[in-house]
Design an enzyme around this catalytic site. Structure first.
Site, PDB file in Angstrom:
ATOM      1  N   ALA A  34     -14.097  84.513  71.419  1.00 35.51           N
ATOM      2  CA  ALA A  34     -12.911  85.151  70.837  1.00 35.51           C
ATOM      3  C   ALA A  34     -11.706  85.034  71.765  1.00 35.51           C
ATOM      4  CB  ALA A  34     -13.205  86.616  70.529  1.00 35.51           C
ATOM      5  N   ARG A  35     -11.924  85.131  73.061  1.00 34.42           N
ATOM      6  CA  ARG A  35     -10.825  85.040  74.026  1.00 34.42           C
ATOM      7  C   ARG A  35     -10.251  83.635  74.121  1.00 34.42           C
ATOM      8  NH1 ARG A  35     -12.162  89.472  78.524  1.00 34.42           N
ATOM      9  NH2 ARG A  35     -13.473  90.782  77.211  1.00 34.42           N
ATOM     10  N   LEU A  38     -23.946  80.172  60.628  1.00 35.92           N
ATOM     11  CA  LEU A  38     -22.819  80.673  61.408  1.00 35.92           C
ATOM     12  C   LEU A  38     -21.549  79.942  60.999  1.00 35.92           C
ATOM     13  CD1 LEU A  38     -24.641  80.239  64.824  1.00 35.92           C
ATOM     14  CD2 LEU A  38     -24.272  82.431  63.688  1.00 35.92           C
ATOM     15  N   GLU A  39     -20.423  80.625  61.024  1.00 32.15           N
ATOM     16  CA  GLU A  39     -19.137  79.993  60.779  1.00 32.15           C
ATOM     17  C   GLU A  39     -18.252  80.192  61.997  1.00 32.15           C
ATOM     18  OE1 GLU A  39     -15.911  81.717  59.446  1.00 32.15           O
ATOM     19  OE2 GLU A  39     -14.915  79.838  59.019  1.00 32.15           O
TER      20      GLU A  39
END
Length: 188
Positions: A115-116, A136-137
């Site tokens: 996310a970072r 998973l996406e």
């Protein structure tokens, strides 16, 4: 509903095969190199991405329609890394196979390491009595290519146990993603 601890996760994985393969601890290195961690954490389980990817492409200039999805919208890649084009996405699957108990619901959240970097991992909840490999996406929200690592952590699963068992489980409903293997595309 209460969130379940590392002790419960270990017991369920070992006694019922809830997660296979299962890592009872937290793995942070492989062959002396730092990796994105995976395995059992205090109140969750960090899942790994397998080496099978479907990378979205717009070469066919089609409309993205979840009810009538064109499989040609993806390029299949088998590799230890996946490069996601800028402002695009890729599908993958977990290494782990899950068998969710009837009185449990999970929520899956992306890891902050990705996310970072502008890479968002999206997974829907695993419903009671669902089983299979998780699709998973990965969304690359950046204007640059982004790299995903197979065999390393990518998201965390939190397990919630209900105070009563549901009347109708995902399995009872004949859920369309029950027992999925490989990267599974949308089904209407």
């Amino acid at each position: 509903m209460t969130i379940k601890s590392d002790k419960w996760i270990r017991r369920m994985a070992q006694e019922t095969g809830m997660i296979e393969p299962f890592e009872p601890g937290q793995v942070r290195q492989s062959n002396g190199q730092k990796i994105v961690s995976y395995g059992t954490s205090s109140y969750g389980y960090d899942i790994r991405c397998a080496d099978e990817f479907k990378i979205f492409t717009n070469i066919n200039s089609t409309i993205v329609d979840p009810k009538n999805f064109d499989e040609n919208s993806f390029v299949d890649v088998k590799s230890d890394v996946c490069i996601i084009p800028p402002n695009s996405f890729a599908l993958a699957r977990t290494i782990e196979y899950f068998r969710i108990p009837r009185n449990v619901l999970t929520i899956c959240l992306g890891k902050s390491t990705y996310a970072r970097c502008g890479i968002i991992v999206n997974v829907t909840p695993f419903e009671p009595e669902w089983e299979g490999y998780v699709t998973l996406e990965f969304s690359n929200t950046t204007p640059l290519p982004a790299k995903i690592y197979a065999g390393e952590g990518c998201a965390q699963v939190l397990f919630f146990e209900s105070d009563e068992v549901c009347e109708v489980s995902y399995k009872d409903r004949g859920g369309k993603y029950q027992g999925q293997h490989g990267v599974t595309l949308p089904k209407a």
